[in-house]
Scaffold this motif. Sequence first.
Motif, PDB file in Angstrom:
ATOM      1  N   GLY A 132       0.813  -1.211   0.000  1.00  0.00           N
ATOM      2  CA  GLY A 132       0.000   0.000   0.000  1.00  0.00           C
ATOM      3  C   GLY A 132       0.848   1.263   0.000  1.00  0.00           C
ATOM      4  N   PHE A 133       1.871   1.285   0.831  1.00  0.00           N
ATOM      5  CA  PHE A 133       2.742   2.456   0.910  1.00  0.00           C
ATOM      6  C   PHE A 133       3.367   2.771  -0.442  1.00  0.00           C
ATOM      7  N   PHE A 134       3.891   1.752  -1.112  1.00  0.00           N
ATOM      8  CA  PHE A 134       4.608   2.003  -2.365  1.00  0.00           C
ATOM      9  C   PHE A 134       3.672   2.300  -3.532  1.00  0.00           C
ATOM     10  N   VAL A 135       2.429   1.850  -3.465  1.00  0.00           N
ATOM     11  CA  VAL A 135       1.463   2.271  -4.485  1.00  0.00           C
ATOM     12  C   VAL A 135       1.291   3.785  -4.415  1.00  0.00           C
ATOM     13  N   GLY A 136       1.195   4.319  -3.206  1.00  0.00           N
ATOM     14  CA  GLY A 136       1.084   5.772  -3.054  1.00  0.00           C
ATOM     15  C   GLY A 136       2.388   6.490  -3.336  1.00  0.00           C
ATOM     16  N   TYR A 137       3.491   5.955  -2.847  1.00  0.00           N
ATOM     17  CA  TYR A 137       4.803   6.592  -2.998  1.00  0.00           C
ATOM     18  C   TYR A 137       5.201   6.688  -4.471  1.00  0.00           C
ATOM     19  N   ASN A 138       4.833   5.694  -5.257  1.00  0.00           N
ATOM     20  CA  ASN A 138       5.231   5.652  -6.671  1.00  0.00           C
ATOM     21  C   ASN A 138       4.161   6.186  -7.614  1.00  0.00           C
TER      22      ASN A 138
ATOM     23  N   LEU B  97      -8.608   1.104  -6.229  1.00  0.00           N
ATOM     24  CA  LEU B  97      -9.451   2.137  -5.636  1.00  0.00           C
ATOM     25  C   LEU B  97      -8.594   3.204  -4.949  1.00  0.00           C
ATOM     26  N   GLY B  98      -7.473   2.773  -4.376  1.00  0.00           N
ATOM     27  CA  GLY B  98      -6.556   3.728  -3.765  1.00  0.00           C
ATOM     28  C   GLY B  98      -5.954   4.673  -4.784  1.00  0.00           C
ATOM     29  N   GLN B  99      -5.545   4.140  -5.926  1.00  0.00           N
ATOM     30  CA  GLN B  99      -5.017   4.995  -6.996  1.00  0.00           C
ATOM     31  C   GLN B  99      -6.097   5.942  -7.517  1.00  0.00           C
TER      32      GLN B  99
ATOM     33  N   ILE C  12      -2.176   4.138   1.264  1.00  0.00           N
ATOM     34  CA  ILE C  12      -1.718   4.652  -0.032  1.00  0.00           C
ATOM     35  C   ILE C  12      -1.573   6.169   0.027  1.00  0.00           C
ATOM     36  N   ILE C  13      -2.518   6.837   0.651  1.00  0.00           N
ATOM     37  CA  ILE C  13      -2.448   8.296   0.801  1.00  0.00           C
ATOM     38  C   ILE C  13      -1.203   8.704   1.583  1.00  0.00           C
ATOM     39  N   ILE C  14      -0.924   7.981   2.675  1.00  0.00           N
ATOM     40  CA  ILE C  14       0.259   8.290   3.479  1.00  0.00           C
ATOM     41  C   ILE C  14       1.531   8.122   2.642  1.00  0.00           C
ATOM     42  N   GLY C  15       1.572   7.066   1.827  1.00  0.00           N
ATOM     43  CA  GLY C  15       2.733   6.858   0.957  1.00  0.00           C
ATOM     44  C   GLY C  15       2.928   8.012  -0.010  1.00  0.00           C
TER      45      GLY C  15
ATOM     46  N   ILE D 288       4.430  14.989   4.805  1.00  0.00           N
ATOM     47  CA  ILE D 288       4.493  14.296   6.083  1.00  0.00           C
ATOM     48  C   ILE D 288       5.878  13.685   6.243  1.00  0.00           C
ATOM     49  N   ASP D 289       6.379  13.692   7.468  1.00  0.00           N
ATOM     50  CA  ASP D 289       7.695  13.115   7.751  1.00  0.00           C
ATOM     51  C   ASP D 289       7.647  11.591   7.612  1.00  0.00           C
ATOM     52  N   LEU D 290       8.685  11.019   7.049  1.00  0.00           N
ATOM     53  CA  LEU D 290       8.709   9.581   6.780  1.00  0.00           C
ATOM     54  C   LEU D 290       8.567   8.761   8.054  1.00  0.00           C
TER      55      LEU D 290
END
Length: 233
Positions: free
Chosen positions: A47-53, A92-94, A138-141, A149-151
């Motif tokens: 989830g994190f990397f879907v948002g980060y990328n 759905l996150g994307q 995903i949003i946080i990523g 936001i700080d990592l």
Amino acid sequence: MGKQTNYQDLLKLGAIVTMVVDHLGGYFFPEMMALRMVGRYAMPIFGFFVGYNFKNSVNFYILFYGVILYLVSTIFIIESFFPANILISLFLGQLYLSLFQKQFHSLTKGWLHFIILVILSPFASYLFDYGSLVIGIIIIGYMVKAKSIDLKIAAFVIAYVSLLHTVVNFSDLSKANLLFCGVVAIMVYLSLSYGNFEKKVALNISPITRHALLIYCFHILIIEFIWRYYYVG
């Protein structure tokens, strides 16, 4: 020469391995809760990397594979409604990111979205895997990549809500499994808070992580097929 492996690939490989262990445990060894707890590492990382990328566009291949997997599993194998398909959740996150992307450059607005999604997650989980918790992660990523936001704060929040989700959804865990679940949450935090995701790694695993989507689909179908026709009978 293919793309050189980096730290992000290493985390994704760990997520793939723990995901497979989780699914094997869920289908064939449901009494061994430790196997399910191992899998609690996978969802926060993916989830994190879907948002980060996220690159300002939705990957409809995720939806395509998710729908195909859902139809095959539901109609031919499980033969009932079965929402456990994280590909739908990731899509759905994307989609959510594409609709509200500008708001996530603001810490306050991003937190507001995240809190609402976490609150709604228990209800949304009846419709798709992990509910809206995945969208929140995903949003946080994405917010980490946008530097809103700080990592380390993001890693702590992701690890905490993932742990909370596990405790709520596995209410009969023994003390040992609760402790193990806490260790997994700490591993999630340490993995993400280290940062430096582009750091090169002396392993050639990028061919595996680049095909994580296909690996997810095929391993699910293989496990479900064996479970349905050879294990259950």
